[in-house]
Scaffold this motif. Structure first.
Motif, PDB file in Angstrom:
ATOM      1  N   SER A 194       0.812  -1.223   0.000  1.00  0.00           N
ATOM      2  CA  SER A 194       0.000   0.000   0.000  1.00  0.00           C
ATOM      3  C   SER A 194       0.838   1.262   0.000  1.00  0.00           C
ATOM      4  CB  SER A 194      -0.917  -0.008   1.223  1.00  0.00           C
ATOM      5  OG  SER A 194      -0.150  -0.026   2.422  1.00  0.00           O
ATOM      6  N   LYS A 195       2.117   1.150   0.360  1.00  0.00           N
ATOM      7  CA  LYS A 195       2.999   2.313   0.399  1.00  0.00           C
ATOM      8  C   LYS A 195       3.883   2.410  -0.838  1.00  0.00           C
ATOM      9  CE  LYS A 195       3.042   2.215   5.450  1.00  0.00           C
ATOM     10  NZ  LYS A 195       3.844   2.096   6.685  1.00  0.00           N
ATOM     11  N   GLY A 196       3.674   1.511  -1.805  1.00  0.00           N
ATOM     12  CA  GLY A 196       4.443   1.548  -3.036  1.00  0.00           C
ATOM     13  C   GLY A 196       5.724   0.753  -3.000  1.00  0.00           C
ATOM     14  N   THR A 197       5.987   0.029  -1.929  1.00  0.00           N
ATOM     15  CA  THR A 197       7.194  -0.789  -1.814  1.00  0.00           C
ATOM     16  C   THR A 197       6.992  -2.125  -2.522  1.00  0.00           C
ATOM     17  OG1 THR A 197       7.671   0.221   0.331  1.00  0.00           O
ATOM     18  CG2 THR A 197       8.835  -1.818  -0.206  1.00  0.00           C
TER      19      THR A 197
ATOM     20  N   LEU B 146      -8.327  -5.908  13.090  1.00  0.00           N
ATOM     21  CA  LEU B 146      -7.055  -5.218  12.880  1.00  0.00           C
ATOM     22  C   LEU B 146      -6.273  -4.985  14.178  1.00  0.00           C
ATOM     23  CD1 LEU B 146      -8.020  -2.713  10.052  1.00  0.00           C
ATOM     24  CD2 LEU B 146      -6.612  -4.776   9.873  1.00  0.00           C
ATOM     25  N   PRO B 147      -6.883  -4.563  15.295  1.00  0.00           N
ATOM     26  CA  PRO B 147      -6.096  -4.431  16.531  1.00  0.00           C
ATOM     27  C   PRO B 147      -5.495  -5.757  16.994  1.00  0.00           C
ATOM     28  CG  PRO B 147      -8.158  -3.207  16.706  1.00  0.00           C
ATOM     29  CD  PRO B 147      -8.257  -4.039  15.467  1.00  0.00           C
ATOM     30  N   ALA B 148      -6.281  -6.849  16.914  1.00  0.00           N
ATOM     31  CA  ALA B 148      -5.753  -8.154  17.322  1.00  0.00           C
ATOM     32  C   ALA B 148      -4.622  -8.595  16.400  1.00  0.00           C
ATOM     33  CB  ALA B 148      -6.872  -9.196  17.317  1.00  0.00           C
ATOM     34  N   LEU B 149      -4.744  -8.300  15.104  1.00  0.00           N
ATOM     35  CA  LEU B 149      -3.681  -8.662  14.170  1.00  0.00           C
ATOM     36  C   LEU B 149      -2.419  -7.836  14.428  1.00  0.00           C
ATOM     37  CD1 LEU B 149      -5.756  -9.058  10.886  1.00  0.00           C
ATOM     38  CD2 LEU B 149      -4.643 -10.874  12.196  1.00  0.00           C
TER      39      LEU B 149
ATOM     40  N   SER C 105       9.229 -13.920  17.287  1.00  0.00           N
ATOM     41  CA  SER C 105       9.430 -15.369  17.339  1.00  0.00           C
ATOM     42  C   SER C 105       9.822 -15.944  15.983  1.00  0.00           C
ATOM     43  CB  SER C 105       8.153 -16.051  17.844  1.00  0.00           C
ATOM     44  OG  SER C 105       7.077 -15.801  16.962  1.00  0.00           O
ATOM     45  N   GLY C 106      10.080 -15.065  15.003  1.00  0.00           N
ATOM     46  CA  GLY C 106      10.521 -15.541  13.704  1.00  0.00           C
ATOM     47  C   GLY C 106       9.413 -15.803  12.721  1.00  0.00           C
ATOM     48  N   VAL C 107       8.183 -15.299  13.003  1.00  0.00           N
ATOM     49  CA  VAL C 107       7.057 -15.451  12.090  1.00  0.00           C
ATOM     50  C   VAL C 107       6.658 -14.064  11.603  1.00  0.00           C
ATOM     51  CG1 VAL C 107       4.674 -16.205  11.812  1.00  0.00           C
ATOM     52  CG2 VAL C 107       6.264 -17.576  13.167  1.00  0.00           C
ATOM     53  N   ARG C 108       6.532 -13.863  10.327  1.00  0.00           N
ATOM     54  CA  ARG C 108       6.188 -12.567   9.730  1.00  0.00           C
ATOM     55  C   ARG C 108       4.702 -12.531   9.430  1.00  0.00           C
ATOM     56  NH1 ARG C 108       9.571  -9.367   6.373  1.00  0.00           N
ATOM     57  NH2 ARG C 108       8.735  -7.239   6.368  1.00  0.00           N
ATOM     58  N   LEU C 109       4.025 -11.414   9.755  1.00  0.00           N
ATOM     59  CA  LEU C 109       2.603 -11.269   9.447  1.00  0.00           C
ATOM     60  C   LEU C 109       2.453 -10.260   8.323  1.00  0.00           C
ATOM     61  CD1 LEU C 109      -0.335 -11.306  11.888  1.00  0.00           C
ATOM     62  CD2 LEU C 109      -0.344  -9.638  10.046  1.00  0.00           C
ATOM     63  N   VAL C 110       1.674 -10.630   7.301  1.00  0.00           N
ATOM     64  CA  VAL C 110       1.496  -9.811   6.110  1.00  0.00           C
ATOM     65  C   VAL C 110       0.012  -9.754   5.769  1.00  0.00           C
ATOM     66  CG1 VAL C 110       2.085  -9.550   3.663  1.00  0.00           C
ATOM     67  CG2 VAL C 110       3.755 -10.538   5.255  1.00  0.00           C
ATOM     68  N   GLY C 111      -0.479  -8.567   5.475  1.00  0.00           N
ATOM     69  CA  GLY C 111      -1.851  -8.416   5.004  1.00  0.00           C
ATOM     70  C   GLY C 111      -1.904  -8.483   3.489  1.00  0.00           C
ATOM     71  N   VAL C 112      -3.048  -8.911   2.960  1.00  0.00           N
ATOM     72  CA  VAL C 112      -3.233  -9.004   1.511  1.00  0.00           C
ATOM     73  C   VAL C 112      -4.598  -8.426   1.161  1.00  0.00           C
ATOM     74  CG1 VAL C 112      -3.210 -10.506  -0.511  1.00  0.00           C
ATOM     75  CG2 VAL C 112      -1.883 -11.142   1.519  1.00  0.00           C
ATOM     76  N   GLU C 113      -4.629  -7.498   0.195  1.00  0.00           N
ATOM     77  CA  GLU C 113      -5.892  -6.935  -0.299  1.00  0.00           C
ATOM     78  C   GLU C 113      -6.115  -7.438  -1.711  1.00  0.00           C
ATOM     79  OE1 GLU C 113      -8.524  -5.527  -0.878  1.00  0.00           O
ATOM     80  OE2 GLU C 113      -9.188  -4.327   0.829  1.00  0.00           O
ATOM     81  N   SER C 114      -7.032  -8.404  -1.848  1.00  0.00           N
ATOM     82  CA  SER C 114      -7.283  -9.032  -3.148  1.00  0.00           C
ATOM     83  C   SER C 114      -8.624  -8.646  -3.744  1.00  0.00           C
ATOM     84  CB  SER C 114      -7.207 -10.565  -3.010  1.00  0.00           C
ATOM     85  OG  SER C 114      -5.923 -10.973  -2.596  1.00  0.00           O
TER      86      SER C 114
ATOM     87  N   ALA D 140      -4.421   2.318   0.647  1.00  0.00           N
ATOM     88  CA  ALA D 140      -3.451   3.156   1.355  1.00  0.00           C
ATOM     89  C   ALA D 140      -4.134   4.006   2.417  1.00  0.00           C
ATOM     90  CB  ALA D 140      -2.709   4.039   0.353  1.00  0.00           C
ATOM     91  N   ALA D 141      -5.288   4.568   2.088  1.00  0.00           N
ATOM     92  CA  ALA D 141      -6.026   5.366   3.069  1.00  0.00           C
ATOM     93  C   ALA D 141      -6.480   4.501   4.242  1.00  0.00           C
ATOM     94  CB  ALA D 141      -7.225   6.029   2.398  1.00  0.00           C
ATOM     95  N   HIS D 142      -6.891   3.266   3.961  1.00  0.00           N
ATOM     96  CA  HIS D 142      -7.328   2.333   5.001  1.00  0.00           C
ATOM     97  C   HIS D 142      -6.170   1.983   5.934  1.00  0.00           C
ATOM     98  CE1 HIS D 142      -9.739  -0.921   6.716  1.00  0.00           C
ATOM     99  NE2 HIS D 142      -8.758  -1.773   6.484  1.00  0.00           N
ATOM    100  N   VAL D 143      -4.996   1.725   5.363  1.00  0.00           N
ATOM    101  CA  VAL D 143      -3.814   1.398   6.169  1.00  0.00           C
ATOM    102  C   VAL D 143      -3.440   2.566   7.072  1.00  0.00           C
ATOM    103  CG1 VAL D 143      -1.336   0.912   6.052  1.00  0.00           C
ATOM    104  CG2 VAL D 143      -2.920  -0.305   4.547  1.00  0.00           C
ATOM    105  N   ALA D 144      -3.520   3.781   6.535  1.00  0.00           N
ATOM    106  CA  ALA D 144      -3.178   4.956   7.332  1.00  0.00           C
ATOM    107  C   ALA D 144      -4.218   5.223   8.411  1.00  0.00           C
ATOM    108  CB  ALA D 144      -3.040   6.171   6.419  1.00  0.00           C
ATOM    109  N   GLU D 145      -5.500   5.099   8.062  1.00  0.00           N
ATOM    110  CA  GLU D 145      -6.569   5.388   9.020  1.00  0.00           C
ATOM    111  C   GLU D 145      -6.517   4.462  10.220  1.00  0.00           C
ATOM    112  OE1 GLU D 145     -11.462   5.853   9.100  1.00  0.00           O
ATOM    113  OE2 GLU D 145     -10.476   4.834   7.415  1.00  0.00           O
ATOM    114  N   PHE D 146      -6.237   3.182   9.980  1.00  0.00           N
ATOM    115  CA  PHE D 146      -6.229   2.195  11.056  1.00  0.00           C
ATOM    116  C   PHE D 146      -4.819   1.936  11.602  1.00  0.00           C
ATOM    117  CE2 PHE D 146     -10.307   1.540   9.158  1.00  0.00           C
ATOM    118  CZ  PHE D 146     -11.123   1.104  10.183  1.00  0.00           C
TER     119      PHE D 146
END
Length: 675
Positions: A44-47, A76-79, A89-98, A108-114
């Motif tokens: 969402s940030k262009g990376t 989202l808060p629990a995530l 602990s060596g586990v990566r968490l990634v969100g996906v918008e499909s 991007a606005a959703h990621v910033a707002e929350f």
């Protein structure tokens, strides 16, 4: 031996998981549960990221999100907490918008707002969703360092249905799966069902609507009238159903939720009371929506069809007073900040009126400060200062309580507000008495949005311009004896029914009714039987929901002559199958004020038929008069032996003290816990 038995009972599951993990080829796709190499995504940030960039030392969690789905947003808060814990602990968490209808700017606005702290990948062609065979938001998949799926399913089991969540989850499945992966063991559950919203995919290009379908303009007009109060830009509803593009996306859900009458949310059954501003959708409109969706109408919906969705009275500059400027506006001294995560909150705000004499209210209006989180509001009157003491006992603004109960015995109330309610004045000559020095207590039901929110809800009062003749009062119809009845709600009982009856001691008109139960509540029904044996069905809710408690106002006052018997029937579900049961496993529950206790009450708002010749006699009943009125409602119960012995002691104590005080109350009686 115990270990061997556990191996035998779980053997088939373990073998299946083992085969999945060791035989899935690295380059496989959806069928074999592995991620293909070389996939590249932008966040969402262009990376730009490759899947190798996102791989944690032990594994990666992919969670499919939606900017609109209320369950996705609620998690989202629990995530965010899981992200912090898992990353160490060596586990990566990634969100996906499909979702095909959510563009990069919206995400991007959703990621910033929350303030989402983990990367959210854009998957517009749904390559990642297809590779992992994801179908639902928020579906979570735990992938190990080799690319094999180790867990798929829900975050936890807090949400029991769309629109309803338990107080706390019983199983934190994703966290447990991560813990098992880090420990080198298999999770207890390798797959769970996901409750949420479907991932939106592109419309089939060859869909041709059937002939004879309702027009898109008609569908948009129905949704604007029945749903637009909540489901609009800035409203409490999670998606804007006045927007044709949104309606096209959510068409299947709209058809399903209207068909089972989950939406619009209207709890009373038809034929049991005729109430103002009913949100019940007529059968022909439900059938029109179903036919339109089934017949292929949604893809053909265009922006021009949305012209019918323009709502009268849209507030461009914010909320407005529908009845004109009130005579008095009361509000909390500051904004309240609601946290992002957790169960719904019921918060009471004490609003002093400061009047040295009684005032007479003919109408009120409530303006929610933040329509995204204010679910409903009830306005109580406190004439004894009890709410102030409760407020002083909490450091934050206001104080918390349970739904429908303000923590004190009210000296009446103004009424309530819920989305869609339109304020209206009382009948001519009828008033609500606001006692001198009384406080108005606003109980606001907050529904969390997934991010911190601020609110300052206001109430406006309109005072009588003509001499008052009758005053509104409250009749609580409750199980005989209430806390003194010895009533027990046994653990495991799916239908535990109790009945109560009181007698109306004088001619009255019923103006409104507020049913109240807690989390185990299943059904509540109130019927009036007049002395001539004619019956009046006052209300019946057969699918009680603690999160949808309202004051229901009758279109026309209901006449209840002296001697009318009010029959209350209440049913509770204290079984393990009740998803809202706060006790896991179920436990015996008794009558009490806590949410984890139970109640069954119908508060009937009435006014006497007899008019006062002298307006100064129109006042709120004194505590003594309230108790005498209460004793009169119980007279038939006592004569017919329906009063429990504990409650009989309480009634005799009340009578003795009233007699000893010659109509006055001794101080210790004020705190007596009456039902």
């Amino acid at each position: 031996m115990a270990v061997f038995l556990r191996f035998l009972t779980g053997g088939f599951r373990l073998v299946a998981v083992f085969i999945l993990l060791v035989t899935a080829p690295r380059s496989g796709g959806a069928a074999d549960g592995c991620l293909p190499p070389g996939m590249r995504f932008e966040d969402s940030k262009g990376t730009n990221w490759t899947l190798d960039d996102l791989r944690g030392e032990c594994g990666t969690v992919f969670v499919f999100l939606s900017t609109e789905c209320p369950i996705s947003r609620a998690y989202l808060p629990a995530l965010a907490d899981l992200h912090s814990a898992a990353d160490t602990s060596g586990v990566r968490l990634v969100g996906v918008e499909s979702n095909v209808d959510h563009d990069a700017a919206e995400v991007a606005a959703h990621v910033a707002e929350f303030a989402i702290p983990f990367p959210v990948l854009l998957d517009p062609r749904q390559e990642l969703a297809d590779a992992l065979t994801a179908e639902t938001c928020p579906e979570a998949l735990l992938v190990d360092a080799t690319g094999a799926v180790r867990y798929r399913g829900r975050v936890d089991d807090r949400f029991v249905r769309r629109g309803g969540a338990a107080l706390e989850p019983a199983h934190r499945d994703l966290a447990a799966a991560i813990e098992a992966l880090v420990a080198g063991t298999l999770p207890e559950r390798i797959e769970t069902d996901v409750l949420g919203c479907p991932i939106h995919r592109a419309d089939a290009p060859d869909v041709t609507p059937q002939r004879g379908l309702p027009t898109g303009e008609r569908i948009m007009a129905i949704l604007a009238e029945r749903c637009g109060e909540c489901h609009r830009d800035g409203g409490i509803g999670p998606m804007d159903l006045t927007d044709p593009a949104t309606v096209r996306t959510w068409a299947d859900d709209i058809a399903a939720f209207t068909a089972d009458r989950s939406m619009p949310p209207w709890k009373p059954l038809p034929g049991w009371g005729h109430f103002e501003n009913e949100r019940r959708m007529p059968d022909d409109e439900i059938e029109a929506i179903a036919a339109w969706v089934k017949g292929g109408g949604p893809p053909s919906l265009t922006a021009s069809d949305g012209a019918a969705a323009a709502r009268e009275g849209d507030e461009v500059d914010g909320p407005r007073w529908r009845m004109g400027e009130p005579d008095l506006v009361l509000e909390p001294e500051a904004d309240y900040t609601l946290g992002a995560d957790g169960a719904d909150e019921y918060r009471c705000y004490v609003l002093p009126t400061g009047f040295g004499v009684d005032r007479y209210v003919t109408a009120f209006e409530i303006l929610p400060g933040n329509s995204r989180v204010v679910h409903h509001v009830i306005a109580f009157v406190d004439a004894r200062g009890t709410a102030r003491a409760l407020d002083a006992g909490e450091p934050t603004l206001g104080y918390t309580t349970q739904g429908g109960w303000p923590g004190f015995l009210p000296a009446g109330g103004m009424g309530g507000w819920a989305p869609g309610n339109v304020p209206a004045p009382l009948p001519p000559g009828v008033v609500r008495v606001l006692p001198a020095g009384a406080d108005i207590v606003l109980q606001v039901h907050y529904h969390r949005s997934g991010k911190p929110e601020r609110d300052r809800t206001r109430i406006g009062l309109h005072f009588a311009k003509e001499p008052p003749r009758r005053a509104v009062r409250m009749i609580p119809v409750s199980l005989t004896g209430g806390p003194f009845s010895g009533l027990r709600f046994p653990a495991g009982a799916a239908r535990h029914t109790a009945r109560a009856e009181i007698t109306v001691p004088e001619d009255v008109q019923a103006l409104a009714i507020t049913p109240h139960m807690h989390l185990l509540g299943r059904e509540i029904m109130l019927e009036a039987v007049r002395p001539d044996d004619s019956r009046e069905r006052l209300i019946h809710i057969d699918r009680w929901d603690f999160n949808w408690q309202e004051t229901y106002r009758y279109v026309e006052p209901v006449f209840l002559p002296a001697g009318t018997r009010l029959h209350l029937e209440t049913t509770w579900d204290n079984s393990a199958d009740n998803p809202f049961n706060p006790s896991k496993p179920p436990r015996d529950v008794r009558w009490g004020e806590q949410t984890t206790d139970e109640m069954g009450i119908a508060f009937l708002e009435v006014t006497p038929i007899r008019e006062e010749a002298d307006p100064t006699e129109v006042r709120v009943p004194t505590p003594t008069e309230q108790l005498r009125f209460f004793l009169a409602t119980q007279a038939d119960n006592r004569r017919e032996g329906r009063v429990p012995w504990k409650f009989e002691i309480v009634l005799k104590l009340i009578e003795a003290r009233l007699a000893a005080a010659n109509g006055g109350l001794v101080p210790s009686l004020d705190s007596l816990p009456l039902p």
